[in-house]
Design a protein around this motif. Structure first.
Motif, PDB file in Angstrom:
ATOM      1  N   GLN A  64       0.821  -1.218   0.000  1.00 13.75           N
ATOM      2  CA  GLN A  64       0.000   0.000   0.000  1.00 13.75           C
ATOM      3  C   GLN A  64       0.854   1.266   0.000  1.00 13.75           C
ATOM      4  OE1 GLN A  64      -0.597  -2.513   2.424  1.00 13.75           O
ATOM      5  NE2 GLN A  64      -2.057  -3.459   0.995  1.00 13.75           N
ATOM      6  N   GLY A  65       2.185   1.096  -0.043  1.00 13.35           N
ATOM      7  CA  GLY A  65       3.063   2.262  -0.080  1.00 13.35           C
ATOM      8  C   GLY A  65       3.522   2.750   1.270  1.00 13.35           C
ATOM      9  N   GLY A  66       3.188   2.012   2.341  1.00 11.89           N
ATOM     10  CA  GLY A  66       3.663   2.369   3.666  1.00 11.89           C
ATOM     11  C   GLY A  66       4.934   1.620   4.011  1.00 11.89           C
ATOM     12  N   LEU A  67       5.239   1.524   5.296  1.00 15.53           N
ATOM     13  CA  LEU A  67       6.410   0.786   5.759  1.00 15.53           C
ATOM     14  C   LEU A  67       5.987  -0.262   6.780  1.00 15.53           C
ATOM     15  CD1 LEU A  67       9.427   3.220   6.380  1.00 15.53           C
ATOM     16  CD2 LEU A  67       9.077   1.645   4.485  1.00 15.53           C
ATOM     17  N   ARG A  68       6.616  -1.413   6.690  1.00 14.25           N
ATOM     18  CA  ARG A  68       6.408  -2.488   7.664  1.00 14.25           C
ATOM     19  C   ARG A  68       7.682  -2.618   8.494  1.00 14.25           C
ATOM     20  NH1 ARG A  68       3.295  -7.510   7.897  1.00 14.25           N
ATOM     21  NH2 ARG A  68       4.452  -9.109   9.013  1.00 14.25           N
ATOM     22  N   ILE A  69       7.554  -2.465   9.804  1.00 12.94           N
ATOM     23  CA  ILE A  69       8.689  -2.522  10.721  1.00 12.94           C
ATOM     24  C   ILE A  69       8.573  -3.802  11.539  1.00 12.94           C
ATOM     25  CG2 ILE A  69       9.872  -1.383  12.633  1.00 12.94           C
ATOM     26  CD1 ILE A  69       8.557   1.243  11.674  1.00 12.94           C
ATOM     27  N   GLY A  70       9.547  -4.693  11.391  1.00  8.01           N
ATOM     28  CA  GLY A  70       9.531  -5.946  12.132  1.00  8.01           C
ATOM     29  C   GLY A  70       9.592  -5.719  13.631  1.00  8.01           C
ATOM     30  N   ALA A  71       8.985  -6.617  14.389  1.00  8.73           N
ATOM     31  CA  ALA A  71       8.873  -6.458  15.838  1.00  8.73           C
ATOM     32  C   ALA A  71      10.219  -6.445  16.541  1.00  8.73           C
ATOM     33  CB  ALA A  71       8.002  -7.569  16.424  1.00  8.73           C
ATOM     34  N   ALA A 168       3.644   8.671  18.839  1.00  6.98           N
ATOM     35  CA  ALA A 168       3.764   8.955  17.409  1.00  6.98           C
ATOM     36  C   ALA A 168       2.990   7.935  16.583  1.00  6.98           C
ATOM     37  CB  ALA A 168       5.235   8.955  17.005  1.00  6.98           C
ATOM     38  N   LEU A 169       3.049   6.660  16.959  1.00  5.02           N
ATOM     39  CA  LEU A 169       2.316   5.634  16.212  1.00  5.02           C
ATOM     40  C   LEU A 169       0.811   5.864  16.280  1.00  5.02           C
ATOM     41  CD1 LEU A 169       4.293   2.392  17.127  1.00  5.02           C
ATOM     42  CD2 LEU A 169       4.375   3.692  14.995  1.00  5.02           C
ATOM     43  N   ALA A 170       0.341   6.374  17.417  1.00  2.23           N
ATOM     44  CA  ALA A 170      -1.085   6.691  17.539  1.00  2.23           C
ATOM     45  C   ALA A 170      -1.467   7.807  16.573  1.00  2.23           C
ATOM     46  CB  ALA A 170      -1.413   7.086  18.978  1.00  2.23           C
ATOM     47  N   ALA A 171      -0.632   8.843  16.501  1.00  2.00           N
ATOM     48  CA  ALA A 171      -0.912   9.953  15.592  1.00  2.00           C
ATOM     49  C   ALA A 171      -0.855   9.517  14.130  1.00  2.00           C
ATOM     50  CB  ALA A 171       0.073  11.093  15.842  1.00  2.00           C
ATOM     51  N   LEU A 172       0.026   8.589  13.822  1.00  2.00           N
ATOM     52  CA  LEU A 172       0.178   8.115  12.449  1.00  2.00           C
ATOM     53  C   LEU A 172      -0.856   7.056  12.068  1.00  2.00           C
ATOM     54  CD1 LEU A 172       4.071   7.854  12.347  1.00  2.00           C
ATOM     55  CD2 LEU A 172       2.656   9.500  11.090  1.00  2.00           C
ATOM     56  N   GLU A 216       2.858  -1.679  11.011  1.00  2.00           N
ATOM     57  CA  GLU A 216       2.736  -1.162   9.653  1.00  2.00           C
ATOM     58  C   GLU A 216       2.312   0.298   9.683  1.00  2.00           C
ATOM     59  OE1 GLU A 216       0.209  -3.738   7.412  1.00  2.00           O
ATOM     60  OE2 GLU A 216       1.745  -5.307   7.258  1.00  2.00           O
ATOM     61  N   LEU A 217       3.065   1.130   8.964  1.00  2.00           N
ATOM     62  CA  LEU A 217       2.768   2.545   8.861  1.00  2.00           C
ATOM     63  C   LEU A 217       2.030   2.817   7.547  1.00  2.00           C
ATOM     64  CD1 LEU A 217       6.251   3.972   9.930  1.00  2.00           C
ATOM     65  CD2 LEU A 217       4.252   3.564  11.379  1.00  2.00           C
ATOM     66  N   PRO A 218       1.030   3.697   7.558  1.00  5.30           N
ATOM     67  CA  PRO A 218       0.307   4.017   6.324  1.00  5.30           C
ATOM     68  C   PRO A 218       1.171   4.851   5.388  1.00  5.30           C
ATOM     69  CG  PRO A 218      -0.412   5.448   8.089  1.00  5.30           C
ATOM     70  CD  PRO A 218       0.515   4.442   8.715  1.00  5.30           C
ATOM     71  N   ARG A 219       0.692   5.053   4.199  1.00  7.13           N
ATOM     72  CA  ARG A 219       1.443   5.829   3.200  1.00  7.13           C
ATOM     73  C   ARG A 219       1.725   7.246   3.686  1.00  7.13           C
ATOM     74  NH1 ARG A 219       1.739   5.772  -2.543  1.00  7.13           N
ATOM     75  NH2 ARG A 219       0.254   4.034  -2.603  1.00  7.13           N
ATOM     76  N   GLU A 220       0.716   7.900   4.250  1.00  3.15           N
ATOM     77  CA  GLU A 220       0.851   9.301   4.670  1.00  3.15           C
ATOM     78  C   GLU A 220       1.624   9.403   5.981  1.00  3.15           C
ATOM     79  OE1 GLU A 220       1.411  12.721   4.980  1.00  3.15           O
ATOM     80  OE2 GLU A 220      -0.068  12.574   3.349  1.00  3.15           O
ATOM     81  N   GLY A 221       2.748  10.094   5.944  1.00  2.32           N
ATOM     82  CA  GLY A 221       3.568  10.236   7.141  1.00  2.32           C
ATOM     83  C   GLY A 221       3.641  11.637   7.699  1.00  2.32           C
TER      84      GLY A 221
END
Length: 331
Positions: A64-71, A168-172, A216-221
């Motif tokens: 989806q154009g975001g980023l996946r950060i491993g645990a 920050a993750l909550a805001a994103l 997982e972070l969405p596209r919009e940062g």
């Protein structure tokens, strides 16, 4: 420290299976919080399931154009990752505002999500604490509660969530990926942590034996207009009295999109979407920022020593929004 067995998991399925068979088992990665809790006799796991060999250390783009950060990606690795710095600087700044370099080098993304509160009474086994021992009472309510919550509290608990990263993750509006007995599932960040209610010992909505595998972070940062503002007793290595992650999308001075998350004020990173809506479509002015700040703390309640947090939260919200908008800072 109580006796426990140690098992090194070789794969995700094996780690989940081991944890499910042992209800008192806990996963261990960096161990920067869990080991402290074990030393203080607050956490008493019967089994430690070492997950450090699992393939969860990658940062990669999603479909989806975001980023996946491993645990298992460390906090330092996230903060200094080129894509995170470029596309999600709000997250990088929040992580670097927390802990020390040594801790960030060890602490993992999954572990950060599962941090326990830093409430004095939770760590002191000689005092009553409903989080540590359900039904024991809450020592903080009638005790020294300067660092405690002002939003989303219950008559069972007024502890706060300690993480900067999670604000920050909550805001994103990140998404948490977990694996359990039913396979994989996704949990929206807003639904991951819990308010205390009458079950303050439950910090998250994870099911027994579930393992966090990624964030997982969405596209919009919100890379252009953002701010992470942390108010604390000293300039470094201290938990937030109040912190604010602010993210804006502006068009000719008007707010098209807004995200606000607060730390240090509740049992979970605090986000009020109704208050955010008050700013959407409005000019980015200090007056409008103040109205949002007032709305966010409308239901706030102090418990004596922490009354000051209500006004501090309002001022921090206004300052963070002004900083995100690139405005002159309010006095």
């Amino acid at each position: 420290m109580n006796r426990f067995s140690y098992i090194r998991a070789e794969n995700v399925v094996g780690a989940v299976s081991t944890a499910r068979k042992n209800p008192q088992a806990q996963f261990i990665g960096g161990g920067t919080n869990l080991l402290d809790l074990m030393k203080e006799n607050v956490a008493r796991p019967s089994h430690l399931v070492d997950i450090t060999r699992l393939p969860l250390r990658h940062i990669e783009e999603t479909s989806q154009g975001g980023l996946r950060i491993g645990a298992l990606v460390t906090n330092s690795a996230v903060a200094y990752n080129a894509q995170v710095e470029l596309r999600y600087p709000l997250l990088a700044k929040a992580i670097l505002a927390g802990a020390s370099p040594q801790l960030r080098n060890m602490a993992t993304t999954g572990g950060n999500l599962l941090q326990r509160t830093r409430c004095y009474y939770f760590y002191d086994t000689g005092t009553p604490c409903n989080k540590r021992e359900p039904g024991a009472g809450c020592g903080a309510m009638g005790g020294f509660n300067r660092i405690h919550a002002i939003l989303g509290t219950s008559d069972q608990c007024i502890a706060t969530h300690p993480s900067d990263m999670c604000v920050a993750l909550a805001a994103l509006a990140a998404v948490i990926r977990v694996t359990g007995k039913e396979g994989e599932r996704s949990i929206p960040f807003s639904e991951f942590h819990r308010l205390p209610g009458d079950t303050p010992h439950l910090d998250t909505n994870l099911q027994p034996g579930e393992l966090i595998t990624a964030v997982e972070l969405p596209r919009e940062g919100f890379a252009t207009h953002h701010a992470y503002l942390k108010v604390r007793d000293r300039a470094s290595y201290a938990f937030a009295l109040v912190s604010v992650a602010a993210a804006l999308e502006l068009n000719e001075g008007r707010v098209q999109e807004v995200r606000l998350a607060l730390g240090g004020v509740a049992h979970k990173p605090w986000r009020d979407t109704e208050a955010e809506a008050l700013l959407r479509g409005k000019p980015a002015t200090l007056e409008n920022f103040q109205a949002v700040a007032e709305a966010i703390v409308q239901g706030a309640k102090g418990f004596g020593h922490n009354h000051f947090k209500i006004e501090l939260a309002k001022r921090t919200v206004v300052r963070a929004l002004a900083q995100a908008a690139g405005m002159e800072q309010p006095s």
